[in-house]
Design a protein around this motif. Sequence first.
Motif, PDB file in Angstrom:
ATOM      1  N   SER A 160       0.841  -1.206   0.000  1.00 31.42           N
ATOM      2  CA  SER A 160       0.000   0.000   0.000  1.00 31.42           C
ATOM      3  C   SER A 160       0.875   1.255   0.000  1.00 31.42           C
ATOM      4  O   SER A 160       0.555   2.253  -0.652  1.00 31.42           O
ATOM      5  CB  SER A 160      -0.926  -0.004   1.215  1.00 31.42           C
ATOM      6  N   ASP A 161       1.982   1.205   0.732  1.00 28.47           N
ATOM      7  CA  ASP A 161       2.933   2.320   0.708  1.00 28.47           C
ATOM      8  C   ASP A 161       3.558   2.466  -0.680  1.00 28.47           C
ATOM      9  O   ASP A 161       3.726   3.582  -1.192  1.00 28.47           O
ATOM     10  CB  ASP A 161       4.037   2.112   1.747  1.00 28.47           C
ATOM     11  N   ASN A 162       3.912   1.323  -1.279  1.00 27.77           N
ATOM     12  CA  ASN A 162       4.514   1.380  -2.610  1.00 27.77           C
ATOM     13  C   ASN A 162       3.524   1.917  -3.638  1.00 27.77           C
ATOM     14  O   ASN A 162       3.915   2.618  -4.584  1.00 27.77           O
ATOM     15  CB  ASN A 162       4.989  -0.012  -3.042  1.00 27.77           C
ATOM     16  N   LEU A 163       2.238   1.619  -3.462  1.00 32.67           N
ATOM     17  CA  LEU A 163       1.206   2.178  -4.332  1.00 32.67           C
ATOM     18  C   LEU A 163       1.258   3.703  -4.321  1.00 32.67           C
ATOM     19  O   LEU A 163       1.284   4.347  -5.383  1.00 32.67           O
ATOM     20  CB  LEU A 163      -0.171   1.687  -3.861  1.00 32.67           C
ATOM     21  N   VAL A 164       1.278   4.303  -3.135  1.00 35.34           N
ATOM     22  CA  VAL A 164       1.302   5.760  -3.017  1.00 35.34           C
ATOM     23  C   VAL A 164       2.603   6.317  -3.581  1.00 35.34           C
ATOM     24  O   VAL A 164       2.616   7.326  -4.310  1.00 35.34           O
ATOM     25  CB  VAL A 164       1.115   6.187  -1.545  1.00 35.34           C
ATOM     26  N   ARG A 165       3.719   5.655  -3.274  1.00 36.79           N
ATOM     27  CA  ARG A 165       5.012   6.111  -3.778  1.00 36.79           C
ATOM     28  C   ARG A 165       5.035   6.079  -5.317  1.00 36.79           C
ATOM     29  O   ARG A 165       5.509   7.033  -5.966  1.00 36.79           O
ATOM     30  CB  ARG A 165       6.118   5.214  -3.216  1.00 36.79           C
ATOM     31  N   TYR A 166       4.517   5.007  -5.907  1.00 39.29           N
ATOM     32  CA  TYR A 166       4.512   4.856  -7.365  1.00 39.29           C
ATOM     33  C   TYR A 166       3.660   5.933  -8.027  1.00 39.29           C
ATOM     34  O   TYR A 166       4.089   6.587  -8.993  1.00 39.29           O
ATOM     35  CB  TYR A 166       3.995   3.454  -7.711  1.00 39.29           C
ATOM     36  N   VAL A 167       2.452   6.165  -7.498  1.00 40.98           N
ATOM     37  CA  VAL A 167       1.581   7.186  -8.081  1.00 40.98           C
ATOM     38  C   VAL A 167       2.204   8.574  -7.906  1.00 40.98           C
ATOM     39  O   VAL A 167       2.193   9.404  -8.830  1.00 40.98           O
ATOM     40  CB  VAL A 167       0.179   7.120  -7.442  1.00 40.98           C
ATOM     41  N   TYR A 168       2.758   8.851  -6.737  1.00 41.72           N
ATOM     42  CA  TYR A 168       3.399  10.148  -6.471  1.00 41.72           C
ATOM     43  C   TYR A 168       4.557  10.388  -7.447  1.00 41.72           C
ATOM     44  O   TYR A 168       4.701  11.487  -8.011  1.00 41.72           O
ATOM     45  CB  TYR A 168       3.905  10.176  -5.030  1.00 41.72           C
ATOM     46  N   ASN A 169       5.365   9.359  -7.685  1.00 42.93           N
ATOM     47  CA  ASN A 169       6.487   9.488  -8.616  1.00 42.93           C
ATOM     48  C   ASN A 169       5.998   9.730 -10.038  1.00 42.93           C
ATOM     49  O   ASN A 169       6.602  10.517 -10.790  1.00 42.93           O
ATOM     50  CB  ASN A 169       7.356   8.234  -8.571  1.00 42.93           C
ATOM     51  N   GLN A 170       4.922   9.045 -10.436  1.00 42.94           N
ATOM     52  CA  GLN A 170       4.382   9.264 -11.777  1.00 42.94           C
ATOM     53  C   GLN A 170       3.904  10.708 -11.945  1.00 42.94           C
ATOM     54  O   GLN A 170       4.129  11.325 -12.996  1.00 42.94           O
ATOM     55  CB  GLN A 170       3.220   8.303 -12.038  1.00 42.94           C
ATOM     56  N   ILE A 171       3.251  11.230 -10.925  1.00 41.36           N
ATOM     57  CA  ILE A 171       2.731  12.600 -11.002  1.00 41.36           C
ATOM     58  C   ILE A 171       3.869  13.616 -11.028  1.00 41.36           C
ATOM     59  O   ILE A 171       3.887  14.548 -11.850  1.00 41.36           O
ATOM     60  CB  ILE A 171       1.781  12.875  -9.821  1.00 41.36           C
ATOM     61  N   LYS A 172       4.852  13.454 -10.152  1.00 45.21           N
ATOM     62  CA  LYS A 172       5.931  14.427 -10.036  1.00 45.21           C
ATOM     63  C   LYS A 172       6.891  14.384 -11.216  1.00 45.21           C
ATOM     64  O   LYS A 172       7.484  15.402 -11.579  1.00 45.21           O
ATOM     65  CB  LYS A 172       6.709  14.186  -8.735  1.00 45.21           C
ATOM     66  N   ASN A 173       7.045  13.207 -11.803  1.00 48.30           N
ATOM     67  CA  ASN A 173       8.045  13.052 -12.864  1.00 48.30           C
ATOM     68  C   ASN A 173       7.450  13.036 -14.261  1.00 48.30           C
ATOM     69  O   ASN A 173       8.168  12.837 -15.244  1.00 48.30           O
ATOM     70  CB  ASN A 173       8.843  11.760 -12.649  1.00 48.30           C
ATOM     71  N   GLY A 174       6.148  13.230 -14.363  1.00 52.18           N
ATOM     72  CA  GLY A 174       5.504  13.199 -15.673  1.00 52.18           C
ATOM     73  C   GLY A 174       4.547  14.355 -15.845  1.00 52.18           C
ATOM     74  O   GLY A 174       4.681  15.422 -15.235  1.00 52.18           O
ATOM     75  N   SER A 175       3.536  14.123 -16.672  1.00 50.58           N
ATOM     76  CA  SER A 175       2.557  15.174 -16.977  1.00 50.58           C
ATOM     77  C   SER A 175       1.474  15.292 -15.914  1.00 50.58           C
ATOM     78  O   SER A 175       0.655  16.212 -15.970  1.00 50.58           O
ATOM     79  CB  SER A 175       1.888  14.865 -18.324  1.00 50.58           C
ATOM     80  N   GLY A 176       1.466  14.363 -14.962  1.00 52.64           N
ATOM     81  CA  GLY A 176       0.405  14.325 -13.964  1.00 52.64           C
ATOM     82  C   GLY A 176      -0.709  13.362 -14.316  1.00 52.64           C
ATOM     83  O   GLY A 176      -1.546  13.032 -13.473  1.00 52.64           O
ATOM     84  N   LEU A 177      -0.742  12.916 -15.582  1.00 52.05           N
ATOM     85  CA  LEU A 177      -1.755  11.946 -15.991  1.00 52.05           C
ATOM     86  C   LEU A 177      -1.352  10.540 -15.533  1.00 52.05           C
ATOM     87  O   LEU A 177      -0.200  10.122 -15.721  1.00 52.05           O
ATOM     88  CB  LEU A 177      -1.935  11.962 -17.512  1.00 52.05           C
ATOM     89  N   VAL A 178      -2.299   9.820 -14.930  1.00 55.96           N
ATOM     90  CA  VAL A 178      -2.028   8.494 -14.388  1.00 55.96           C
ATOM     91  C   VAL A 178      -3.051   7.515 -14.948  1.00 55.96           C
ATOM     92  O   VAL A 178      -4.262   7.771 -14.895  1.00 55.96           O
ATOM     93  CB  VAL A 178      -2.101   8.501 -12.849  1.00 55.96           C
ATOM     94  N   ASP A 179      -2.567   6.399 -15.479  1.00 52.48           N
ATOM     95  CA  ASP A 179      -3.438   5.310 -15.923  1.00 52.48           C
ATOM     96  C   ASP A 179      -3.813   4.491 -14.684  1.00 52.48           C
ATOM     97  O   ASP A 179      -3.031   3.673 -14.206  1.00 52.48           O
ATOM     98  CB  ASP A 179      -2.713   4.446 -16.958  1.00 52.48           C
ATOM     99  N   LEU A 180      -5.008   4.717 -14.162  1.00 52.89           N
ATOM    100  CA  LEU A 180      -5.400   4.103 -12.894  1.00 52.89           C
ATOM    101  C   LEU A 180      -5.762   2.629 -13.051  1.00 52.89           C
ATOM    102  O   LEU A 180      -5.717   1.886 -12.067  1.00 52.89           O
ATOM    103  CB  LEU A 180      -6.553   4.889 -12.274  1.00 52.89           C
TER     104      LEU A 180
END
Length: 524
Positions: A160-180
């Motif tokens: 569950s922690d890795n889930l948040v870390r992964y989504v946070y990294n995608q947002i900060k390092n990309g366009s903010g768009l996330v394939d949920l």
Amino acid sequence: MEFAPAFLLILFFTIPLFIIKLFKHNYSPKKSKQPRLPPGPNPWPIVGNLPEMLVNKPVFRWIQNIMNDLNTEIACIRLGNIHVIPVTSPSIAHEFLVKQDAIFASRPLNWSSKYVSSGFLTISLTPFGEQWKKMKRIMVEELLSPKRHQWMHDRRVEESDNLVRYVYNQIKNGSGLVDLRHVGKHYGGNVMRRLLFNKRYFGNGSEDGGPGAEELEYVEAIFAVVSHLFAFPISDYLPWLWWLDFEGHNKILKEATNTIRKYHDPIIEERIHQWKKGTRTHQDDWLDILISLKDANKNPLLTVEEIKSLIMETAIGTIDNPYNNVEWVLSEMLNQPELLQKVTEELDSVLGKERLLQESDIPKLNYTKACLREGFRLHPIIDFNAPHVLMKDTIVADYFIPKGSHILIRRQGIGHNPRLWEEPWKFKPGRHLSTNNGCDLSLAEQNLELFTFGAGRRGCPAITLGTTVTVMLFARLVHGFIWIPPSNEPMIDLSELESNTTKAKPLVALGKPRLPARVYHQLN
């Protein structure tokens, strides 16, 4: 109309049988009249309604249309010599799965189930008998007991922690768009690999916490198996044609199953070797538990093939529901932002904004769970449950149900039944709070007015685990991030695929962190 080669071949084989059947019918004594079968289309001799099935794909929508046209909550469709009985009534489903559960507790003896379960060595795919009883007892008592659930708590929290870390990294390092959809599928895969093997990755994974090439291939194979089990191939109803593999069904299922085994089997075999040599002496995950089980004579309780088969079935049976449910619920709520705000307010009232959700918080989140229940009602992952096979003739709802019938509970049919649900097509989470009187709301439904974990002997034994994984995925995404539709899609498309009940387009949303930066940074 063009007829499929499979249909023409069936006619070629069955015309002689049709003539023989007519001859026997005309020159044999009349049988005593039996109670009537449920309503359904008139079957052809020998092949039943298989010709219609072959030209009306996908099959589940054809069955939906039959039941709608007949205005019935129970039907009978004969495929080959098998009576397929779809049901959309909770009271009739209760009759099958609870009241007469003892005689409806078997499974089909088809090629697909036999191949995936290595000859019916598992639980969900295995017909009723001693092998099924043995494996279910192991699953319930050794892997899914409250004690074991607590034992694996830290592994689930790490994912569950890795889930948040992964989504946070995608947002900060990309366009903010996330394939949920992608996020949800791989979160479920990560959790199960940690429980089974204490591994997040088969390979090296990705630096941002996401899957690597191995995990992508593995999860894709799992979903291929799920979509081809009980998918109405001709050979399930005319077993003597299994070797022809008309639609490539067997080939796809073999390749996907063998891909999963490619990743599982070396780990299992090496672990068994470590236990035999004595280089491994403590239990670290579910695989260790299965290897360590002993019979009364201190010999291994499970064979190597039984261990492999149980691991296989557990992997393919656990990751589809959470991601599908959460993707649909978030999609519905992005189109009704006042509902998303209400969930967010409940989460903030319980958690504040200085910490992340923990499993111990789940009993306090009734509105959150009401949203997930509404998702299960409106958007089940697959319309039909796995078939229940009747072990002797019986009467249900004043209809004759013959031995060998396949009982299919239609999840969508029950969830969309206007006799049960006001405005059945509308996403209204509050409807699930009117009867719980403030008590801890469960995702399970004992009255079968919505179909989540099933009931009876064949009901899913992983209610606690399934609830935990689903709530943690949804609540961590909602509490940890602000979600809005992409700028080019002000309203989320809620259409289904024609071929199944999953969302036609993956949910891609624009995410922003909504908690203090230190909450995310401590995960690193």
